[in-house]
Design a protein around this motif. Structure first.
Motif, short mmCIF file in Angstrom:
data_model
loop_
_atom_site.label_atom_id
_atom_site.label_comp_id
_atom_site.label_asym_id
_atom_site.label_seq_id
_atom_site.Cartn_x
_atom_site.Cartn_y
_atom_site.Cartn_z
N THR A 225 17.46 26.30 -5.79
CA THR A 225 18.31 25.15 -6.03
C THR A 225 19.76 25.57 -5.76
N GLU B 157 21.54 17.29 -8.54
CA GLU B 157 20.98 16.80 -9.80
C GLU B 157 21.63 15.50 -10.23
N VAL C 240 18.81 17.61 -2.94
CA VAL C 240 19.35 16.47 -3.69
C VAL C 240 20.06 16.99 -4.93
N LEU D 18 12.69 21.13 -8.51
CA LEU D 18 13.17 20.06 -9.37
C LEU D 18 13.42 20.59 -10.78
N LEU E 42 13.75 17.64 -2.14
CA LEU E 42 14.30 17.71 -3.49
C LEU E 42 15.21 18.91 -3.67
N PHE F 1 20.10 12.55 -8.35
CA PHE F 1 18.64 12.46 -8.25
C PHE F 1 18.14 11.05 -8.55
N LEU G 137 14.51 16.74 -15.06
CA LEU G 137 14.25 15.64 -14.13
C LEU G 137 12.75 15.48 -13.85
#
Length: 461
Positions: free
Chosen positions: A448, A216, A214, A258, A211, A219, A262
């Motif tokens: 992230t 946003e 990936v 995450l 994650l 997603f 989400l």
């Protein structure tokens, strides 16, 4: 729909064959017609068919559907992945039930409406593609599993590792969701794969999703799938990772990365056990065993408002925490022997020996990258070294070359305690290591992409 897909139409009425071929050839790559069912075996030998449109009655006056059911069995025996849509002018509930029990994908009455036929064939074709993709993933998983296990087996006889083995053996046969915690490189995915291997879903697919890598914006498409035309670039229908993992195990790595908005969407899917592909209004049922992992302090994040408490309750029916390698000195000798043996076989090299002095030196190192760091260091030392015995300098040189400057400073006892400088140094090192690849660097740092970009801007990188 793109011009792909092989469609076979079998009917003794030339008008039916012509009408169906003219309608379908605008949507599929190959549309072949056959007016004699005895030619079916030859067609099955020559070509793999995605969808077969099969008449149920061929003899004059026949209306029982027995001929169609006979040929349905022959087709599925030779090509079990083919989706067979039966056609008849004599519809009955009993006949339809028998057809579905024998493996038919759908049923169409003649004369048909063009839109109805296109919808039916389209659904059968998408089902064929989805099953083919899942089968491909299963096959790839079976091929990759021995390789992954050989390099990353869950090695250890320390009390902590024995406790972890016990926990895995107890939770694996159940359907409980498991949250795996630990620093980067401690083997969280290895634990997830071991749980899957010992579970009742071991023969099904294991799908891993990072994650942290990936985007946003992608997603929902990645996890839930999408329909053709749902957004720019969605040229075809695509099933998401959750649907592809249905029946098997889904491993969500770095779930702590995450974003909050989400997390709610993921929670809804897990509670309802349904996904709604992007661009669709028809939910799809899923059946997945969920395993998650993170190196982030989720309970602190809950207090800070950056992680949902209800999502944590959903994903951690059972929690497994992996110790860092620096707390597993008793396992160091076993890990060394395992990696030496593995890389000697992999690279066709002579096995090298380990003495007690080497174990002592390696035991004094902090191993900030944990088992992953040790594994890479042993591989490099095996390739570059020549002596009968492995040298601590070979291994630690390889290890520290892959470690953040801040970790090196701490390991050597000369730490720079300015947090901004430590953070900047770690970011610069990660970017160098991954040649500027933001996704890979962010994953290594446990951030992230958005968070990494903000820090790069902060330090002028």
């Amino acid at each position: 729909m793109t011009a792909t897909g092989n469609i076979l139409i079998i009917d003794d009425d030339p008008d039916v064959l012509t009408a169906a071929q003219l309608l379908l050839k605008r949507h599929y790559g190959q549309v072949t017609t056959v007016d004699d069912p005895t030619l079916i075996p030859a067609q099955l030998q020559q070509q793999q068919w995605d969808v077969v449109l099969l008449d149920m009655n061929f003899s004059i006056g026949a209306n029982s559907g027995a001929e169609g059911l006979h040929w349905l069995g022959q087709i599925l025996q030779q090509q079990p992945q083919a989706q067979v849509v039966l056609m008849t002018a004599y519809g009955s509930v009993d006949t339809a039930v028998r057809a579905f029990k024998q493996g038919a994908a759908d049923f169409v009455l003649k004369p048909w409406e063009n839109d109805r036929l296109l919808t039916t064939v389209g659904a059968a074709y998408r089902l064929r593609q989805s099953r083919a993709e899942v089968q491909h993933l299963k096959s790839r998983e079976r091929e990759l599993q021995p390789v992954a296990s050989a390099a990353s087996s869950l090695i250890g006889e320390s009390q902590t590792m024995r406790d972890i083995h016990t926990a895995i053996s107890r939770v694996a046969p159940t359907t409980a969701n498991v949250l795996i915690l630990g620093e980067n490189g401690t083997g969280k995915e290895v634990v997830a794969r071991e749980i899957h291997r010992l579970s009742k879903r071991a023969d099904e697919v294991f799908i891993s999703v990072d994650l942290g890598s990936v985007a946003e914006s992608l997603f929902e498409s990645e996890l839930f799938g999408h329909k053709k035309g749902a957004f720019t670039g969605a040229a075809t229908d695509r099933i998401g990772r959750l649907q592809a993992a249905s029946g098997g195990t889904l491993f969500l790595d770095e779930i702590g990365n995450l974003p909050l908005h989400l997390q709610g969407k993921l929670l809804s899917v897990l509670e309802q056990r349904q996904v709604l592909p992007v661009g669709s209004n028809v939910p799809v049922n899923i059946d997945v065993r969920l395993l998650c992992a993170t190196n982030m302090p989720l309970r602190k994040m809950i207090r800070d408002g950056s992680f949902r408490e209800d999502l944590l309750y959903r994903i951690n029916t059972v929690e497994v925490t992996l110790p860092p390698l620096r707390e597993r000195n008793g396992d160091l000798a076993l890990l060394l022997d395992h990696f030496i043996d593995h890389y000697a076989r992999r690279h066709n090299l002579p096995k090298r020996k380990v003495n007690s002095r080497l174990l002592e030196q390696l035991g004094n190192y902090r191993w900030p990258g944990n088992v992953r760091e040790l594994r890479h260091a042993i591989e490099r030392a095996m390739i570059m070294g020549q002596d009968e015995y492995l040298q601590a300098s070979e291994i630690l040189l390889a290890a520290t070359a892959m470690t953040d400057p801040a970790d090196n400073a701490v390991a050597s006892g000369h730490a720079e305690l300015n947090l901004d400088k430590l953070e900047q140094g770690a970011i610069e090192n990660a970017l160098r290591k991954h040649a500027g690849n933001i996704s890979h660097a962010a994953r290594e740092l446990g951030l992230t992409r958005t968070s990494l970009y903000r820090r790069m801007e902060k330090y002028g990188l």
